[in-house]
Design a protein around this motif. Structure first.
Motif, PDB file in Angstrom:
ATOM      1  N   GLY A  75     -32.616   6.073 -29.838  1.00  0.00           N
ATOM      2  CA  GLY A  75     -32.204   4.686 -30.098  1.00  0.00           C
ATOM      3  C   GLY A  75     -31.736   4.003 -28.822  1.00  0.00           C
ATOM      4  O   GLY A  75     -30.989   3.027 -28.877  1.00  0.00           O
ATOM      5  N   ALA A 122     -33.204   2.081 -26.810  1.00  0.00           N
ATOM      6  CA  ALA A 122     -33.680   0.719 -26.537  1.00  0.00           C
ATOM      7  C   ALA A 122     -32.937  -0.299 -27.408  1.00  0.00           C
ATOM      8  O   ALA A 122     -33.261  -1.487 -27.393  1.00  0.00           O
ATOM      9  CB  ALA A 122     -35.182   0.621 -26.791  1.00  0.00           C
ATOM     10  N   GLY A 123     -31.948   0.166 -28.158  1.00  0.00           N
ATOM     11  CA  GLY A 123     -31.167  -0.731 -29.018  1.00  0.00           C
ATOM     12  C   GLY A 123     -29.978  -1.315 -28.272  1.00  0.00           C
ATOM     13  O   GLY A 123     -29.832  -1.144 -27.054  1.00  0.00           O
ATOM     14  N   VAL A 142     -26.398  -0.790 -28.466  1.00  0.00           N
ATOM     15  CA  VAL A 142     -25.438   0.147 -27.849  1.00  0.00           C
ATOM     16  C   VAL A 142     -26.165   1.105 -26.903  1.00  0.00           C
ATOM     17  O   VAL A 142     -25.723   1.357 -25.771  1.00  0.00           O
ATOM     18  CB  VAL A 142     -24.685   0.959 -28.936  1.00  0.00           C
ATOM     19  N   VAL A 195     -35.696   7.857 -26.440  1.00  0.00           N
ATOM     20  CA  VAL A 195     -36.677   7.977 -27.521  1.00  0.00           C
ATOM     21  C   VAL A 195     -36.370   6.882 -28.526  1.00  0.00           C
ATOM     22  O   VAL A 195     -35.235   6.776 -28.995  1.00  0.00           O
ATOM     23  CB  VAL A 195     -36.593   9.362 -28.194  1.00  0.00           C
ATOM     24  N   PHE A 209     -38.661   1.504 -31.729  1.00  0.00           N
ATOM     25  CA  PHE A 209     -38.630   0.042 -31.580  1.00  0.00           C
ATOM     26  C   PHE A 209     -38.560  -0.699 -32.913  1.00  0.00           C
ATOM     27  O   PHE A 209     -39.046  -1.804 -33.026  1.00  0.00           O
ATOM     28  CB  PHE A 209     -39.827  -0.456 -30.736  1.00  0.00           C
ATOM     29  N   LEU A 236     -28.319   8.145 -31.316  1.00  0.00           N
ATOM     30  CA  LEU A 236     -27.930   6.808 -31.794  1.00  0.00           C
ATOM     31  C   LEU A 236     -28.987   6.175 -32.696  1.00  0.00           C
ATOM     32  O   LEU A 236     -28.759   5.102 -33.247  1.00  0.00           O
ATOM     33  CB  LEU A 236     -27.696   5.869 -30.594  1.00  0.00           C
ATOM     34  N   SER A 272     -30.849   4.748 -35.410  1.00  0.00           N
ATOM     35  CA  SER A 272     -30.654   4.395 -36.818  1.00  0.00           C
ATOM     36  C   SER A 272     -30.510   2.891 -36.885  1.00  0.00           C
ATOM     37  O   SER A 272     -29.854   2.306 -36.021  1.00  0.00           O
ATOM     38  CB  SER A 272     -29.354   5.021 -37.368  1.00  0.00           C
ATOM     39  N   LYS A 327     -36.322   4.923 -45.728  1.00  0.00           N
ATOM     40  CA  LYS A 327     -36.541   5.215 -44.302  1.00  0.00           C
ATOM     41  C   LYS A 327     -35.191   5.381 -43.575  1.00  0.00           C
ATOM     42  O   LYS A 327     -35.036   6.265 -42.713  1.00  0.00           O
ATOM     43  CB  LYS A 327     -37.346   4.066 -43.669  1.00  0.00           C
ATOM     44  N   THR A 363     -34.204   8.680 -41.530  1.00  0.00           N
ATOM     45  CA  THR A 363     -33.808   8.660 -40.118  1.00  0.00           C
ATOM     46  C   THR A 363     -32.484   9.407 -39.928  1.00  0.00           C
ATOM     47  O   THR A 363     -32.320  10.180 -38.984  1.00  0.00           O
ATOM     48  CB  THR A 363     -33.685   7.199 -39.616  1.00  0.00           C
ATOM     49  N   ILE A 402     -17.974   5.005 -35.057  1.00  0.00           N
ATOM     50  CA  ILE A 402     -17.954   3.743 -34.327  1.00  0.00           C
ATOM     51  C   ILE A 402     -17.603   2.589 -35.264  1.00  0.00           C
ATOM     52  O   ILE A 402     -18.168   2.469 -36.350  1.00  0.00           O
ATOM     53  CB  ILE A 402     -19.342   3.499 -33.681  1.00  0.00           C
ATOM     54  N   PHE A 403     -16.657   1.752 -34.822  1.00  0.00           N
ATOM     55  CA  PHE A 403     -16.296   0.543 -35.570  1.00  0.00           C
ATOM     56  C   PHE A 403     -17.046  -0.651 -34.968  1.00  0.00           C
ATOM     57  O   PHE A 403     -17.649  -0.536 -33.905  1.00  0.00           O
ATOM     58  CB  PHE A 403     -14.773   0.335 -35.516  1.00  0.00           C
ATOM     59  N   THR A 422     -18.874  -3.378 -33.149  1.00  0.00           N
ATOM     60  CA  THR A 422     -19.006  -3.526 -31.701  1.00  0.00           C
ATOM     61  C   THR A 422     -19.831  -4.780 -31.414  1.00  0.00           C
ATOM     62  O   THR A 422     -20.751  -5.092 -32.164  1.00  0.00           O
ATOM     63  CB  THR A 422     -19.713  -2.285 -31.124  1.00  0.00           C
ATOM     64  N   HIS A 470     -28.364  -8.027 -31.687  1.00  0.00           N
ATOM     65  CA  HIS A 470     -29.415  -8.809 -32.330  1.00  0.00           C
ATOM     66  C   HIS A 470     -28.886 -10.137 -32.836  1.00  0.00           C
ATOM     67  O   HIS A 470     -27.802 -10.200 -33.376  1.00  0.00           O
ATOM     68  CB  HIS A 470     -29.984  -8.046 -33.527  1.00  0.00           C
TER      69      HIS A 470
HETATM   70  N1  LIG Z   1     -23.106  -1.776 -33.286  1.00  0.00           N
HETATM   71  C1  LIG Z   1     -22.146  -1.434 -34.125  1.00  0.00           C
HETATM   72  O1  LIG Z   1     -21.238  -2.222 -34.411  1.00  0.00           O
HETATM   73  C2  LIG Z   1     -22.151  -0.034 -34.715  1.00  0.00           C
HETATM   74  C3  LIG Z   1     -21.088   0.316 -35.565  1.00  0.00           C
HETATM   75  C4  LIG Z   1     -21.086   1.592 -36.129  1.00  0.00           C
HETATM   76  C5  LIG Z   1     -22.069   2.505 -35.814  1.00  0.00           C
HETATM   77  N2  LIG Z   1     -23.083   2.139 -34.987  1.00  0.00           N
HETATM   78  C6  LIG Z   1     -24.131   3.141 -34.730  1.00  0.00           C
HETATM   79  O2  LIG Z   1     -24.512   3.120 -33.371  1.00  0.00           O
HETATM   80  C7  LIG Z   1     -25.921   3.363 -33.258  1.00  0.00           C
HETATM   81  C8  LIG Z   1     -26.570   2.245 -32.458  1.00  0.00           C
HETATM   82  O3  LIG Z   1     -26.362   1.013 -33.116  1.00  0.00           O
HETATM   83  P1  LIG Z   1     -26.822  -0.392 -32.505  1.00  0.00           P
HETATM   84  O4  LIG Z   1     -25.835  -1.404 -32.893  1.00  0.00           O
HETATM   85  O5  LIG Z   1     -27.175  -0.197 -31.081  1.00  0.00           O
HETATM   86  O6  LIG Z   1     -28.133  -0.668 -33.372  1.00  0.00           O
HETATM   87  P2  LIG Z   1     -29.601  -1.082 -32.894  1.00  0.00           P
HETATM   88  O7  LIG Z   1     -30.360  -1.413 -34.127  1.00  0.00           O
HETATM   89  O8  LIG Z   1     -29.529  -2.110 -31.821  1.00  0.00           O
HETATM   90  O9  LIG Z   1     -30.126   0.273 -32.241  1.00  0.00           O
HETATM   91  C9  LIG Z   1     -30.677   1.330 -32.978  1.00  0.00           C
HETATM   92  C10 LIG Z   1     -31.888   1.851 -32.248  1.00  0.00           C
HETATM   93  O10 LIG Z   1     -32.447   2.947 -32.968  1.00  0.00           O
HETATM   94  C11 LIG Z   1     -33.872   2.782 -33.036  1.00  0.00           C
HETATM   95  N3  LIG Z   1     -34.351   3.485 -34.224  1.00  0.00           N
HETATM   96  C12 LIG Z   1     -34.078   3.222 -35.528  1.00  0.00           C
HETATM   97  N4  LIG Z   1     -34.711   4.125 -36.316  1.00  0.00           N
HETATM   98  C13 LIG Z   1     -35.376   4.974 -35.504  1.00  0.00           C
HETATM   99  C14 LIG Z   1     -36.214   6.101 -35.726  1.00  0.00           C
HETATM  100  N5  LIG Z   1     -36.481   6.537 -36.969  1.00  0.00           N
HETATM  101  N6  LIG Z   1     -36.736   6.733 -34.648  1.00  0.00           N
HETATM  102  C15 LIG Z   1     -36.479   6.309 -33.387  1.00  0.00           C
HETATM  103  N7  LIG Z   1     -35.704   5.240 -33.115  1.00  0.00           N
HETATM  104  C16 LIG Z   1     -35.156   4.583 -34.170  1.00  0.00           C
HETATM  105  C17 LIG Z   1     -34.066   1.276 -33.099  1.00  0.00           C
HETATM  106  O11 LIG Z   1     -35.366   0.844 -32.738  1.00  0.00           O
HETATM  107  C18 LIG Z   1     -32.995   0.795 -32.111  1.00  0.00           C
HETATM  108  O12 LIG Z   1     -33.470   0.791 -30.781  1.00  0.00           O
HETATM  109  C19 LIG Z   1     -26.462   3.483 -34.676  1.00  0.00           C
HETATM  110  O13 LIG Z   1     -26.582   4.848 -35.011  1.00  0.00           O
HETATM  111  C20 LIG Z   1     -25.395   2.827 -35.516  1.00  0.00           C
HETATM  112  O14 LIG Z   1     -25.358   3.367 -36.817  1.00  0.00           O
HETATM  113  C21 LIG Z   1     -23.146   0.894 -34.431  1.00  0.00           C
END
Ligand SMILES: NC(=O)c1ccc[n+]([C@@H]2O[C@H](COP(=O)([O-])OP(=O)(O)OC[C@H]3O[C@@H](n4cnc5c(N)ncnc54)[C@H](O)[C@@H]3O)[C@@H](O)[C@H]2O)c1
Length: 315
Positions: free
Chosen positions: A29, A31-32, A34, A52, A55, A93, A95, A108, A112, A192-193, A195, A201
């Motif tokens: 994850g 490219a997301g 966090v 990995v 997208f 990360l 999800s 899905k 994941t 994680i709370f 963020t 997005h």
């Molecule tokens: N941002 C927050 O406030 C927050 C809070 C609690 C937990 N989290 C956790 O932190 C992590 C990152 O969150 P984020 O905010 O960056 O979200 P995000 O959607 O920006 O990033 C998630 C990344 O995972 C990738 N992904 C999703 N399913 C996948 C799969 N099956 N195979 C490969 N890649 C996959 C997506 O393409 C994306 O790049 C997540 O696990 C999320 O549950 C985030």
């Protein structure tokens, strides 16, 4: 040609690490939102970083500034499929993280967080890597304990619309400790709370981006329900500090990473409107099903074991 003239590209300066201190680090994850900030930090520290990502919500442009760097590799793969590479550490990360994204295809989302997590724990077991799982404050559901310490088991509706994510992450934690106990995998669990920060997005239903966009577009700011429900928001650089400290520490139980300063949603809407300088009206609409009413991390563990607390003030 104009295209080739762009080569060689200039990269941000990365630290030089000797063969012994340089690690190969997988960020699923990456490219997301966090993940890409974590990748930036690990790259600047001089490590080899492998991202990995499938997208689904991530974007290549979040990491494109590293594309072509000798320490960086981007693999387009869904983690529901096993991955065979050699690494020292795994930050798991991958999800979907916001309600519209994780509810888009609930099955899905569960795959994941279950099969994907098994694949990462299996990889960690095979190559002897330490793995950090990105869990969430959603494991506490709509909490009856406030603030939420890691010892609280939570109050989650197992069949509600958010269950695919909440229960998916709970199983992800269960799997991690099963692998730790029975397979001797070294696991770390970050709860994680909320963020916020650059690259999050737009229009994904999360409160920070919703309010900012509505304020900027001069639209009515919509608050779901009565607006007295509370949230606390941490800046992404604080989270990245916490994740890296957690990976490096010896403490193996879950640790909350979040900012304990709490705002009501209505208060928060007013703050954003004032910061943007707009005159938008604020409208209350129908409450969202299973929306947690109070959310605030107890960060005593993080302070004690990681010497970590958020540094960035919300405003
Ligand atoms: N941002 C927050 O406030 C927050 C809070 C609690 C937990 N989290 C956790 O932190 C992590 C990152 O969150 P984020 O905010 O960056 O979200 P995000 O959607 O920006 O990033 C998630 C990344 O995972 C990738 N992904 C999703 N399913 C996948 C799969 N099956 N195979 C490969 N890649 C996959 C997506 O393409 C994306 O790049 C997540 O696990 C999320 O549950 C985030």
């Amino acid at each position: 040609m104009a295209l080739e003239a762009r080569i060689p590209r200039a990269f941000p300066n990365v630290k030089f690490l000797s063969y012994h201190s340089k690690k190969r680090i997988l960020v699923t994850g990456g490219a997301g939102f966090v993940g890409s900030h974590l990748v930036d930090r690990l790259m600047l520290q001089g490590h080899e970083v492998i991202v990995v990502d499938n997208f689904f919500t991530g974007r290549k442009r979040n990491v494109e500034h590293w594309s072509g760097h000798e320490n960086f590799e981007l693999i387009h793969q869904d983690i529901v499929n096993p991955l065979f590479i050699e690494v020292d550490e795994i930050y798991h990360l991958a999800s979907p993280a916001s309600p519209p994204h994780y509810m888009y295809n609930p099955v899905k989302t569960i795959k994941t967080n279950t099969i994907g997590t098994i694949n990462m724990l299996g990889l960690a077991k095979r190559v002897g890597a330490r793995v950090l799982i990105a869990s969430t404050s959603e494991v506490y559901g709509d909490p009856e304990v406030h603030p939420q310490p890691e010892t609280y088991w939570g109050h989650v509706n197992p069949i509600g619309p958010r269950a695919c994510y909440d229960e998916g992450k709970r199983v992800s934690e269960t799997l991690s400790y099963a692998y730790a106990k029975h397979e001797k995998v070294s696991v770390r669990v970050a709860r994680i709370f909320n963020t916020y920060g650059p690259r999050m997005h737009m229009d994904d239903g999360r409160v920070v981006s919703n309010f900012i966009l509505q304020a900027l577009r001069n639209e009515t700011i919509t608050v779901y329900g009565h607006g007295n429900q509370t949230r606390s928001f941490q800046y992404v650089s604080d989270l990245v500090d916490g994740l890296i400290a957690l990976m490096a520490c010896n403490y193996t139980q879950p640790i909350n990473l979040g900012n304990p300063i709490e705002y009501s949603i209505e208060e928060f809407a007013l703050i954003i409107r004032n910061l943007v300088g707009g005159k938008n009206s604020i409208k209350k609409t129908k409450a969202v099903e299973d929306d947690p009413q109070r959310r605030k991390p107890d960060i005593s563990r993080a302070k004690l074991y990681l010497n970590w607390e958020p540094k960035v003030r919300f405003y």
